[in-house]
Design an enzyme around this catalytic site. Structure first.
Site, PDB file in Angstrom:
ATOM      1  N   SER A 179       0.838  -1.195   0.000  1.00  9.10           N
ATOM      2  CA  SER A 179       0.000   0.000   0.000  1.00  9.10           C
ATOM      3  C   SER A 179       0.872   1.245   0.000  1.00  9.10           C
ATOM      4  CB  SER A 179      -0.913   0.020   1.232  1.00  9.10           C
ATOM      5  OG  SER A 179      -0.143   0.208   2.414  1.00  9.10           O
ATOM      6  N   SER A 180       0.227   2.360  -0.267  1.00 11.62           N
ATOM      7  CA  SER A 180       0.833   3.661  -0.002  1.00 11.62           C
ATOM      8  C   SER A 180       0.214   4.154   1.299  1.00 11.62           C
ATOM      9  CB  SER A 180       0.547   4.633  -1.148  1.00 11.62           C
ATOM     10  OG  SER A 180       1.145   5.890  -0.896  1.00 11.62           O
TER      11      SER A 180
END
Length: 377
Positions: free
Chosen positions: A92-93
């Site tokens: 994920s970011s």
């Protein structure tokens, strides 16, 4: 896209204006790090294509939120248009405010070298480059596609740190003044201590908890520090394309089974994953527990605890009741462990996890201690 105004709005939300990281957030086009991501829905994770809808892209990228970019082995960049993917997020970011918090705990100054663990989308490396300069930043990730894509996106932004495909728990190249991890570890890897310079500082979260660990390396090759008072959680380290399967078979087996032990608790059902202090303490006591919650047909609040060793617990609180019926089975009594922690919480007004002293030996053995309580990971 006029991203600079969006970045200014994000900086206003995620970073104190006096922070040294305010400028890097202003100067970093996060949307270029996350051109595609997943949105959660009833059918699973649906891919979103940023360039196809710049309004949605800007809203997603410049809101202080985590954007899931990989589910199981499928990166959002490679997902079929409109087709939902099922599984667990594997990359994920992370929400920018937490990334900034981790970097702030690193106490970074100009001229110091940083190892950024878990490249992910490349956003944390981009912020570090904006603050320290490209030559002072090395970023590593176990996933070759992530490092390749992040390297290309960082290049588009104008940053050129050293980007390595590397298992961060294995032997690492170079020496560093700071190590900041954007992935959770079960304990501090010994390899980090070997590449951290004396007096250097490491920052990480502990897997299965909401605990941020900071420690400074001593001349003996070990490190000492504490569990910070604020909280944060990241995905855990992985060595393959996906995490091990969840305990779905055990869940189906015990979902409605009567336990070997049936008791009544004076506490109502607790959503453990939302009670970070309790969750963290329980995870340190019995690592690997899966928690599931639900509602029964008659409105009962229900929770299940599952462990790979076959231990399980099922608890339900009827509407209007403050007591809970608890069924348990397997080699250990998981709910009894939870009850002991909740009683300690009530009796002492707190749990000893946050603020605990941390000692890390050169081989990575990590000990937490506070107020007579101690645990070694």
């Amino acid at each position: 896209m006029d991203w600079k105004q969006h970045a200014a709005d994000l900086a206003h939300t995620a970073v104190h204006p006096a922070s040294a990281w305010h400028g890097p957030v202003l100067a970093t086009p996060r949307h270029l790090c996350v051109p595609c991501w997943y949105a959660a829905g009833p059918e699973g994770w649906t891919p979103a294509d940023g360039p196809a809808d710049e309004v949605a892209w800007a809203r997603a990228a410049y809101t202080d939120q985590t954007l899931v970019t990989r589910v199981g082995p499928v990166h959002a960049d490679h997902a079929a248009d409109g087709q939902a993917v099922t599984g667990r997020p594997t990359s994920s970011s992370t929400l920018p405010s937490l990334v900034v918090s981790m970097l702030t705990h690193g106490r970074l100054c100009e001229g110091q070298t940083l190892l950024d663990v878990a490249t992910g989308s490349g956003y944390s490396a981009a912020l570090a480059c904006a603050r320290l300069g490209d030559d002072y930043v090395t970023t590593v990730d176990v996933d070759p596609y992530l490092t390749e894509a992040a390297g290309e996106r960082l290049d588009r932004i104008g940053h050129h740190p050293k980007v390595l495909t590397q298992d961060a728990a294995a032997e690492l190249p170079g020496e560093y003044d700071r190590i900041v991890s954007m992935v959770s570890v079960p304990r501090v890897p010994a390899s980090w201590l070997r590449v951290l310079r004396p007096g250097g500082r490491l920052v990480t979260t502990l897997a299965g908890t909401g605990l941020i660990l900071t420690a400074d390396k001593g001349e003996d090759g070990g490190a000492a520090g504490r569990i910070e008072w604020d909280r944060g959680a990241f995905m855990a380290t992985r060595t393959g394309d996906d995490y091990p399967p969840q305990l779905d078979a055990l869940f189906q087996e015990v979902r409605e089974r009567d336990g070997d032990d049936v008791t009544v608790s004076s506490f109502p059902v607790l959503d453990v994953m939302q009670a970070w202090e309790v969750w963290s303490m329980l995870s340190l006591t019995a690592p690997g527990i899966e928690h599931r919650t639900g509602t029964g047909d008659d409105g009962d609040r229900m929770t299940w605890m599952l462990h790979p060793d076959g231990s399980w617990a099922r608890a339900h609180t009827q509407p209007g009741s403050r007591t809970t019926t608890v069924h348990q089975g397997g080699p250990r009594r998981l709910y009894t462990m939870l009850e002991a922690i909740r009683w300690r919480w009530i009796e002492h007004g707190e749990l000893p996890v946050y603020g605990a002293r941390v000692t890390v030996t050169p081989d990575g053995s990590t000990t937490l201690a506070r107020g007579g309580w101690t645990v070694t990971l």
